[in-house]
Design a protein around this motif. Structure first.
Motif, PDB file in Angstrom:
ATOM      1  N   THR A   1       0.825  -1.209   0.000  1.00  0.00           N
ATOM      2  CA  THR A   1       0.000   0.000   0.000  1.00  0.00           C
ATOM      3  C   THR A   1       0.855   1.252   0.000  1.00  0.00           C
ATOM      4  O   THR A   1       0.632   2.182  -0.778  1.00  0.00           O
ATOM      5  CB  THR A   1      -0.923  -0.001   1.231  1.00  0.00           C
ATOM      6  N   HIS A   2       1.868   1.296   0.884  1.00  0.00           N
ATOM      7  CA  HIS A   2       2.726   2.473   0.967  1.00  0.00           C
ATOM      8  C   HIS A   2       3.506   2.694  -0.328  1.00  0.00           C
ATOM      9  O   HIS A   2       3.689   3.831  -0.762  1.00  0.00           O
ATOM     10  CB  HIS A   2       3.686   2.332   2.151  1.00  0.00           C
ATOM     11  N   ARG A   3       3.966   1.614  -0.913  1.00  0.00           N
ATOM     12  CA  ARG A   3       4.724   1.743  -2.159  1.00  0.00           C
ATOM     13  C   ARG A   3       3.857   2.382  -3.239  1.00  0.00           C
ATOM     14  O   ARG A   3       4.324   3.240  -3.997  1.00  0.00           O
ATOM     15  CB  ARG A   3       5.208   0.359  -2.598  1.00  0.00           C
ATOM     16  N   LYS A   4       2.612   1.971  -3.297  1.00  0.00           N
ATOM     17  CA  LYS A   4       1.697   2.504  -4.300  1.00  0.00           C
ATOM     18  C   LYS A   4       1.417   3.988  -4.047  1.00  0.00           C
ATOM     19  O   LYS A   4       1.405   4.804  -4.978  1.00  0.00           O
ATOM     20  CB  LYS A   4       0.401   1.691  -4.267  1.00  0.00           C
ATOM     21  N   VAL A   5       1.239   4.340  -2.786  1.00  0.00           N
ATOM     22  CA  VAL A   5       0.967   5.736  -2.433  1.00  0.00           C
ATOM     23  C   VAL A   5       2.182   6.616  -2.711  1.00  0.00           C
ATOM     24  O   VAL A   5       2.053   7.759  -3.177  1.00  0.00           O
ATOM     25  CB  VAL A   5       0.562   5.834  -0.944  1.00  0.00           C
ATOM     26  N   MET A   6       3.386   6.081  -2.452  1.00  0.00           N
ATOM     27  CA  MET A   6       4.598   6.883  -2.563  1.00  0.00           C
ATOM     28  C   MET A   6       5.183   6.932  -3.970  1.00  0.00           C
ATOM     29  O   MET A   6       6.025   7.796  -4.263  1.00  0.00           O
ATOM     30  CB  MET A   6       5.652   6.329  -1.604  1.00  0.00           C
ATOM     31  N   ALA A   7       4.765   6.035  -4.847  1.00  0.00           N
ATOM     32  CA  ALA A   7       5.373   5.937  -6.178  1.00  0.00           C
ATOM     33  C   ALA A   7       5.413   7.260  -6.938  1.00  0.00           C
ATOM     34  O   ALA A   7       6.448   7.593  -7.541  1.00  0.00           O
ATOM     35  CB  ALA A   7       4.661   4.861  -6.993  1.00  0.00           C
ATOM     36  N   PRO A   8       4.329   8.069  -6.951  1.00  0.00           N
ATOM     37  CA  PRO A   8       4.397   9.336  -7.696  1.00  0.00           C
ATOM     38  C   PRO A   8       5.473  10.292  -7.183  1.00  0.00           C
ATOM     39  O   PRO A   8       5.996  11.104  -7.954  1.00  0.00           O
ATOM     40  CB  PRO A   8       2.995   9.926  -7.503  1.00  0.00           C
ATOM     41  N   SER A   9       5.827  10.188  -5.900  1.00  0.00           N
ATOM     42  CA  SER A   9       6.857  11.066  -5.334  1.00  0.00           C
ATOM     43  C   SER A   9       8.253  10.713  -5.812  1.00  0.00           C
ATOM     44  O   SER A   9       9.206  11.466  -5.564  1.00  0.00           O
ATOM     45  CB  SER A   9       6.810  11.004  -3.799  1.00  0.00           C
TER      46      SER A   9
ATOM     47  N   ASP B   1      -3.857   6.936  -2.016  1.00  0.00           N
ATOM     48  CA  ASP B   1      -3.908   5.667  -2.731  1.00  0.00           C
ATOM     49  C   ASP B   1      -4.766   5.851  -3.981  1.00  0.00           C
ATOM     50  O   ASP B   1      -5.933   6.276  -3.875  1.00  0.00           O
ATOM     51  CB  ASP B   1      -4.511   4.590  -1.820  1.00  0.00           C
ATOM     52  N   PRO B   2      -4.255   5.560  -5.170  1.00  0.00           N
ATOM     53  CA  PRO B   2      -5.044   5.780  -6.389  1.00  0.00           C
ATOM     54  C   PRO B   2      -6.289   4.914  -6.466  1.00  0.00           C
ATOM     55  O   PRO B   2      -7.206   5.222  -7.226  1.00  0.00           O
ATOM     56  CB  PRO B   2      -4.063   5.427  -7.512  1.00  0.00           C
ATOM     57  N   ASP B   3      -6.333   3.835  -5.679  1.00  0.00           N
ATOM     58  CA  ASP B   3      -7.494   2.938  -5.734  1.00  0.00           C
ATOM     59  C   ASP B   3      -8.604   3.349  -4.776  1.00  0.00           C
ATOM     60  O   ASP B   3      -9.778   3.363  -5.159  1.00  0.00           O
ATOM     61  CB  ASP B   3      -7.060   1.499  -5.434  1.00  0.00           C
ATOM     62  N   ASP B   4      -8.263   3.685  -3.516  1.00  0.00           N
ATOM     63  CA  ASP B   4      -9.324   3.990  -2.540  1.00  0.00           C
ATOM     64  C   ASP B   4      -9.236   5.401  -1.966  1.00  0.00           C
ATOM     65  O   ASP B   4     -10.074   5.787  -1.147  1.00  0.00           O
ATOM     66  CB  ASP B   4      -9.313   2.972  -1.399  1.00  0.00           C
TER      67      ASP B   4
ATOM     68  N   GLY C   1      -4.916   8.124   2.470  1.00  0.00           N
ATOM     69  CA  GLY C   1      -3.579   8.669   2.600  1.00  0.00           C
ATOM     70  C   GLY C   1      -2.846   8.029   3.759  1.00  0.00           C
ATOM     71  O   GLY C   1      -3.289   7.017   4.323  1.00  0.00           O
ATOM     72  N   LEU C   2      -1.713   8.590   4.114  1.00  0.00           N
ATOM     73  CA  LEU C   2      -0.915   8.095   5.229  1.00  0.00           C
ATOM     74  C   LEU C   2      -1.180   8.951   6.453  1.00  0.00           C
ATOM     75  O   LEU C   2      -1.277  10.176   6.349  1.00  0.00           O
ATOM     76  CB  LEU C   2       0.580   8.149   4.884  1.00  0.00           C
ATOM     77  N   ASN C   3      -1.297   8.303   7.623  1.00  0.00           N
ATOM     78  CA  ASN C   3      -1.441   9.090   8.845  1.00  0.00           C
ATOM     79  C   ASN C   3      -0.078   9.633   9.274  1.00  0.00           C
ATOM     80  O   ASN C   3       0.953   9.303   8.675  1.00  0.00           O
ATOM     81  CB  ASN C   3      -2.106   8.271   9.958  1.00  0.00           C
ATOM     82  N   ALA C   4      -0.051  10.449  10.313  1.00  0.00           N
ATOM     83  CA  ALA C   4       1.190  11.122  10.728  1.00  0.00           C
ATOM     84  C   ALA C   4       2.278  10.119  11.093  1.00  0.00           C
ATOM     85  O   ALA C   4       3.456  10.309  10.759  1.00  0.00           O
ATOM     86  CB  ALA C   4       0.919  12.059  11.902  1.00  0.00           C
ATOM     87  N   GLY C   5       1.897   9.032  11.773  1.00  0.00           N
ATOM     88  CA  GLY C   5       2.888   8.020  12.140  1.00  0.00           C
ATOM     89  C   GLY C   5       3.483   7.332  10.928  1.00  0.00           C
ATOM     90  O   GLY C   5       4.685   7.058  10.886  1.00  0.00           O
ATOM     91  N   GLU C   6       2.648   7.065   9.930  1.00  0.00           N
ATOM     92  CA  GLU C   6       3.145   6.420   8.708  1.00  0.00           C
ATOM     93  C   GLU C   6       4.030   7.370   7.902  1.00  0.00           C
ATOM     94  O   GLU C   6       5.050   6.960   7.332  1.00  0.00           O
ATOM     95  CB  GLU C   6       1.955   5.943   7.870  1.00  0.00           C
ATOM     96  N   VAL C   7       3.655   8.647   7.857  1.00  0.00           N
ATOM     97  CA  VAL C   7       4.503   9.632   7.186  1.00  0.00           C
ATOM     98  C   VAL C   7       5.846   9.708   7.892  1.00  0.00           C
ATOM     99  O   VAL C   7       6.907   9.739   7.250  1.00  0.00           O
ATOM    100  CB  VAL C   7       3.826  11.021   7.163  1.00  0.00           C
ATOM    101  N   ARG C   8       5.829   9.722   9.236  1.00  0.00           N
ATOM    102  CA  ARG C   8       7.085   9.745   9.999  1.00  0.00           C
ATOM    103  C   ARG C   8       7.972   8.585   9.619  1.00  0.00           C
ATOM    104  O   ARG C   8       9.178   8.736   9.380  1.00  0.00           O
ATOM    105  CB  ARG C   8       6.776   9.692  11.496  1.00  0.00           C
ATOM    106  N   ASP C   9       7.420   7.364   9.562  1.00  0.00           N
ATOM    107  CA  ASP C   9       8.216   6.176   9.257  1.00  0.00           C
ATOM    108  C   ASP C   9       8.859   6.277   7.871  1.00  0.00           C
ATOM    109  O   ASP C   9      10.040   5.941   7.699  1.00  0.00           O
ATOM    110  CB  ASP C   9       7.349   4.914   9.329  1.00  0.00           C
ATOM    111  N   GLU C  10       8.099   6.750   6.904  1.00  0.00           N
ATOM    112  CA  GLU C  10       8.635   6.822   5.543  1.00  0.00           C
ATOM    113  C   GLU C  10       9.641   7.957   5.395  1.00  0.00           C
ATOM    114  O   GLU C  10      10.644   7.821   4.679  1.00  0.00           O
ATOM    115  CB  GLU C  10       7.497   6.973   4.527  1.00  0.00           C
ATOM    116  N   VAL C  11       9.402   9.075   6.075  1.00  0.00           N
ATOM    117  CA  VAL C  11      10.344  10.182   6.012  1.00  0.00           C
ATOM    118  C   VAL C  11      11.691   9.762   6.591  1.00  0.00           C
ATOM    119  O   VAL C  11      12.748  10.020   6.014  1.00  0.00           O
ATOM    120  CB  VAL C  11       9.791  11.413   6.765  1.00  0.00           C
ATOM    121  N   ILE C  12      11.669   9.108   7.750  1.00  0.00           N
ATOM    122  CA  ILE C  12      12.927   8.679   8.367  1.00  0.00           C
ATOM    123  C   ILE C  12      13.616   7.643   7.494  1.00  0.00           C
ATOM    124  O   ILE C  12      14.851   7.667   7.331  1.00  0.00           O
ATOM    125  CB  ILE C  12      12.675   8.127   9.785  1.00  0.00           C
TER     126      ILE C  12
END
Length: 480
Positions: A114-122, A257-260, A263-274
């Motif tokens: 899921t995260h990979r799909k959401v982050m791919a455009p970035s 997410d292009p399908d549903d 988005g990512l919550n703050a904790g998930e954004v934190r994990d991906e940013v780090i």
């Protein structure tokens, strides 16, 4: 620590000893204790020659056997065709989770997908191209710091490249210097790398798991400062969502997410940013350190690089449009990552069910390792593999090479999402700096390899800074 700010003059010298880590592999497997001692440096250097000649190699020890897969089709089996049978082992997930939470490096498969799909455009081509001006401008400003030093100044190029890539990632991720986050990141990473220095006590029953648990807890504690800083930045972007700069953090906060549409919550954004912040700047920094090292030892290849840069750029700052016209510059970086892969060992996997890899019967529970260090030096895949030869990466040669024979960014579904970004950054760094400077290794100096997630020079790398003759007589290099 020696940096541009504290550099001192020195005379030019020429290296005369063999390159670090390029001695022929040992003929016999190392003993358990020798391997354990080698783990304080680069344990891959004790792997015997047979591993570099066979499609698979079973490394045996008192702690259990590890199957090394060194054949492209075997690698494909483990990382792609039957990837579900080979998840990362629990210990590695535990360490990565302590640093990155459930970012792309440590997330379970469903969340990762899921995260990979959401982050791919970035990380798409157009987005990466939009970051290129900031990368080039930041590197140009860094070059001015070098320009202020006396000719023959000594700099620790490993530290210099970390400083530069930190500046670049702060600019592209946060549109600012983010000094606090940069400092916290470096401190946390230094602690993590020191924590990964295992000894005999760490592999003993009962005692070992307790020590590892304390280490994991300490790593989590060292990332709390970064957590607080990142959560503040996320909160600020949420408040100015429509006016925020179009940097990586803003894109991630707004990603859906292009399908549903989730988005990512703050904790998930934190994990991906780090994950992107820490892993991204460190891997590019060590890659560029080895690029400078290899160029300092190979004047003919260095001259070819300079000729291309001078012909294409004529002293000006490169743009993203120039990258297609700098094939040799890219080839130098690719060959450096072959010899010194930024991550020399892809995650150890554990077989869940019986399987067969290159004719070897894999049993459930067997540990499986794919090592770019070995794969990139394999006798069946590379001619004279210890030789630095950027020409290996001419398009016609690369097109003939098996897909899974070269893995500087991993492979399979979990191949590094930032590979295009990293190559764009590395090429621009080299193009900007190599137009104006040459680096020579200070002698006497022993370069030792150390694997702590990434492959780095254990005690840094002191180099001597030399200015190249200007393309325009009596003036500095041309500016845009």
């Amino acid at each position: 620590m020696t940096t541009a700010a504290t550099a001192t003059p020195s005379a030019t010298s020429t290296a005369t000893k063999p390159l670090a880590g390029l001695a022929p592999p040992p003929l016999k497997p190392a003993s358990f204790f020798k391997t354990l001692r080698a783990s304080k440096g680069n344990a891959f250097e004790v792997i015997p020659l047979r591993a570099y000649e066979q499609p698979v190699y079973l490394a045996k020890s008192v702690l259990g056997n590890v199957l090394m897969v060194n054949d492209p089709e075997g690698v494909r089996r483990v990382l792609l065709d039957n990837v579900a049978n080979y998840p990362k082992n629990d210990l590695e997930i535990e360490f990565f989770s302590a640093m990155f939470g459930e970012g792309l490096l440590s997330a379970p498969h469903a969340k990762w997908r899921t995260h990979r799909k959401v982050m791919a455009p970035s990380f798409g081509t157009r987005t990466v191209e939009s970051y290129a001006p900031a990368m080039a401008e930041t590197t140009q400003a860094f070059a001015e710091l070098w320009e202020a030093l006396p000719d023959g100044a000594e700099i620790d190029i490993a530290e210099e490249m970390k400083a530069l890539t930190l500046k670049i990632i702060c600019r592209t991720m946060f549109s600012a210097d983010a000094d606090e986050l940069a400092t916290l990141s470096r401190e946390a990473l230094i602690f993590v790398q020191a924590s990964l220095e295992f000894g005999l006590l760490d592999v003993l029953p009962i005692i070992g798991p307790r020590r590892i648990k304390r280490t994991v807890e300490a790593i989590r504690a060292h990332f709390k400062g970064m957590d607080a800083a990142i959560y503040r930045l996320i909160g600020e972007r949420e408040k100015i969502r429509n006016e925020a700069p179009r940097d990586f953090l803003t894109r991630l906060v707004a990603a859906k997410d292009p399908d549903d549409g989730a988005g990512l919550n703050a904790g998930e954004v934190r994990d991906e940013v780090i994950t992107i912040f820490v892993a991204g700047y460190e891997t590019t920094a060590v890659s560029m350190t080895w690029v400078w090292y290899l160029l300092s030892q190979h004047p003919l290849e260095e001259a070819k690089l300079h000729e291309e840069l001078d012909t294409v750029l004529a002293g000006r700052t490169p743009t993203v449009e120039d990258l297609a016209n700098l094939p040799y510059t890219r080839m130098v970086i690719e060959e450096a990552m072959r010899i010194y892969p930024p991550a020399p060992g892809i995650s150890i996997r554990e077989a869940q069910q019986a399987d067969e890899v290159c004719g070897f019967k894999v049993t459930p529970g067997l540990q499986v390792l794919i090592s770019p260090w070995v794969l990139h030096r394999h006798r069946r895949l590379w001619d004279d593999p210890e030789r630095f030869d950027p020409a290996r990466f001419r398009k016609e040669s690369s097109d003939k090479r098996p897909r899974f024979s070269y893995l500087p960014f991993g492979g399979g579904p979990r191949v590094c999402i930032g590979a295009t970004l990293a190559m764009t950054e590395a090429t621009l760094i080299l193009a900007v700096l190599a137009q104006r400077f040459r680096l020579r290794l200070k002698e006497p100096q022993e370069i030792l390899l150390q694997t702590r997630i990434t492959l780095r020079p254990k005690n840094g790398m002191i180099t001597i800074l030399e200015r190249r003759p200007s393309l325009h007589s009596g003036s500095a290099h041309a500016r845009p």
